[in-house]
Motif scaffolding. Sequence first.
Motif, PDB file in Angstrom:
ATOM      1  N   MET A 106       0.842  -1.166   0.000  1.00  0.00           N
ATOM      2  CA  MET A 106       0.000   0.000   0.000  1.00  0.00           C
ATOM      3  C   MET A 106       0.889   1.231   0.000  1.00  0.00           C
ATOM      4  N   GLN A 107       0.478   2.198  -0.750  1.00  0.00           N
ATOM      5  CA  GLN A 107       1.176   3.471  -0.808  1.00  0.00           C
ATOM      6  C   GLN A 107       0.275   4.544  -0.214  1.00  0.00           C
ATOM      7  N   VAL A 108       0.879   5.523   0.423  1.00  0.00           N
ATOM      8  CA  VAL A 108       0.139   6.634   1.017  1.00  0.00           C
ATOM      9  C   VAL A 108       0.683   7.925   0.427  1.00  0.00           C
ATOM     10  N   TYR A 109      -0.233   8.730  -0.104  1.00  0.00           N
ATOM     11  CA  TYR A 109       0.129  10.032  -0.647  1.00  0.00           C
ATOM     12  C   TYR A 109      -0.584  11.093   0.185  1.00  0.00           C
ATOM     13  N   ARG A 147       4.636   0.189   7.042  1.00  0.00           N
ATOM     14  CA  ARG A 147       5.236   1.433   6.553  1.00  0.00           C
ATOM     15  C   ARG A 147       4.186   2.552   6.473  1.00  0.00           C
ATOM     16  N   ALA A 148       2.980   2.200   6.049  1.00  0.00           N
ATOM     17  CA  ALA A 148       1.914   3.192   5.924  1.00  0.00           C
ATOM     18  C   ALA A 148       1.536   3.752   7.301  1.00  0.00           C
ATOM     19  N   ARG A 149       1.510   2.896   8.324  1.00  0.00           N
ATOM     20  CA  ARG A 149       1.209   3.354   9.694  1.00  0.00           C
ATOM     21  C   ARG A 149       2.230   4.388  10.151  1.00  0.00           C
ATOM     22  N   SER A 150       3.480   4.061   9.981  1.00  0.00           N
ATOM     23  CA  SER A 150       4.550   4.947  10.417  1.00  0.00           C
ATOM     24  C   SER A 150       4.479   6.302   9.705  1.00  0.00           C
ATOM     25  N   TYR A 151       4.263   6.258   8.415  1.00  0.00           N
ATOM     26  CA  TYR A 151       4.182   7.491   7.623  1.00  0.00           C
ATOM     27  C   TYR A 151       2.982   8.338   8.056  1.00  0.00           C
ATOM     28  N   ALA A 152       1.828   7.713   8.200  1.00  0.00           N
ATOM     29  CA  ALA A 152       0.624   8.448   8.595  1.00  0.00           C
ATOM     30  C   ALA A 152       0.770   9.042   9.993  1.00  0.00           C
ATOM     31  N   PHE A 195      -5.761  -0.369  10.760  1.00  0.00           N
ATOM     32  CA  PHE A 195      -4.997   0.796  10.320  1.00  0.00           C
ATOM     33  C   PHE A 195      -5.825   2.061  10.498  1.00  0.00           C
ATOM     34  N   LEU A 196      -7.049   2.045  10.018  1.00  0.00           N
ATOM     35  CA  LEU A 196      -7.906   3.231  10.115  1.00  0.00           C
ATOM     36  C   LEU A 196      -8.220   3.586  11.562  1.00  0.00           C
ATOM     37  N   TYR A 248      -7.177   6.920  13.482  1.00  0.00           N
ATOM     38  CA  TYR A 248      -8.225   7.701  14.153  1.00  0.00           C
ATOM     39  C   TYR A 248      -7.762   8.052  15.570  1.00  0.00           C
ATOM     40  N   LYS A 249      -7.256   7.066  16.296  1.00  0.00           N
ATOM     41  CA  LYS A 249      -6.797   7.310  17.668  1.00  0.00           C
ATOM     42  C   LYS A 249      -5.644   8.305  17.690  1.00  0.00           C
ATOM     43  N   LYS A 250      -4.709   8.157  16.776  1.00  0.00           N
ATOM     44  CA  LYS A 250      -3.548   9.046  16.728  1.00  0.00           C
ATOM     45  C   LYS A 250      -3.968  10.483  16.433  1.00  0.00           C
ATOM     46  N   PHE A 251      -4.723  10.684  15.359  1.00  0.00           N
ATOM     47  CA  PHE A 251      -5.154  12.034  14.993  1.00  0.00           C
ATOM     48  C   PHE A 251      -6.061  12.625  16.068  1.00  0.00           C
ATOM     49  N   SER A 252      -6.982  11.820  16.601  1.00  0.00           N
ATOM     50  CA  SER A 252      -7.900  12.315  17.624  1.00  0.00           C
ATOM     51  C   SER A 252      -7.157  12.757  18.876  1.00  0.00           C
ATOM     52  N   SER A 253      -6.109  12.029  19.242  1.00  0.00           N
ATOM     53  CA  SER A 253      -5.329  12.407  20.423  1.00  0.00           C
ATOM     54  C   SER A 253      -4.662  13.768  20.232  1.00  0.00           C
ATOM     55  N   LEU A 254      -4.522  14.181  18.989  1.00  0.00           N
ATOM     56  CA  LEU A 254      -3.930  15.470  18.659  1.00  0.00           C
ATOM     57  C   LEU A 254      -4.998  16.530  18.361  1.00  0.00           C
TER      58      LEU A 254
END
Length: 103
Positions: free
Chosen positions: A1-4, A27-32, A63-64, A68-74
């Motif tokens: 999977m690629q993330v842009y 890799r996608a988790r780390s990048y996001a 992954f989603l 969600y948890k990461k972004f929401s915590s911010l």
Amino acid sequence: MQVYAENRGDSLYLSLKGEMDEHSAVRARSYADRLAEASVGGVRRAVFDLGDVSFMDSTGIGFLIGRYKKFSSLGIPVYVTNLSSATDKILKMSGVYTIIPKI
């Protein structure tokens, strides 16, 4: 999977392409997650564009939810958009839409 990633106004769009499975998610988790941390203060929402996802299993759901948890915590709300009927069905059946709305 690629993330842009692309900033569109006050939104961070993360476009996913390919298969969302165990092998491609690391890799996608780390990048996001790095994008989430870099977006604090400059982004009002994160939108995951799933239009080019060709396959999703439980790892994709994880992954989603993790992002969600990461972004929401911010303090950054998360949305999904541009879903195929198969991906939409998986997310609906799993209950993901109760925490991550689709737009």
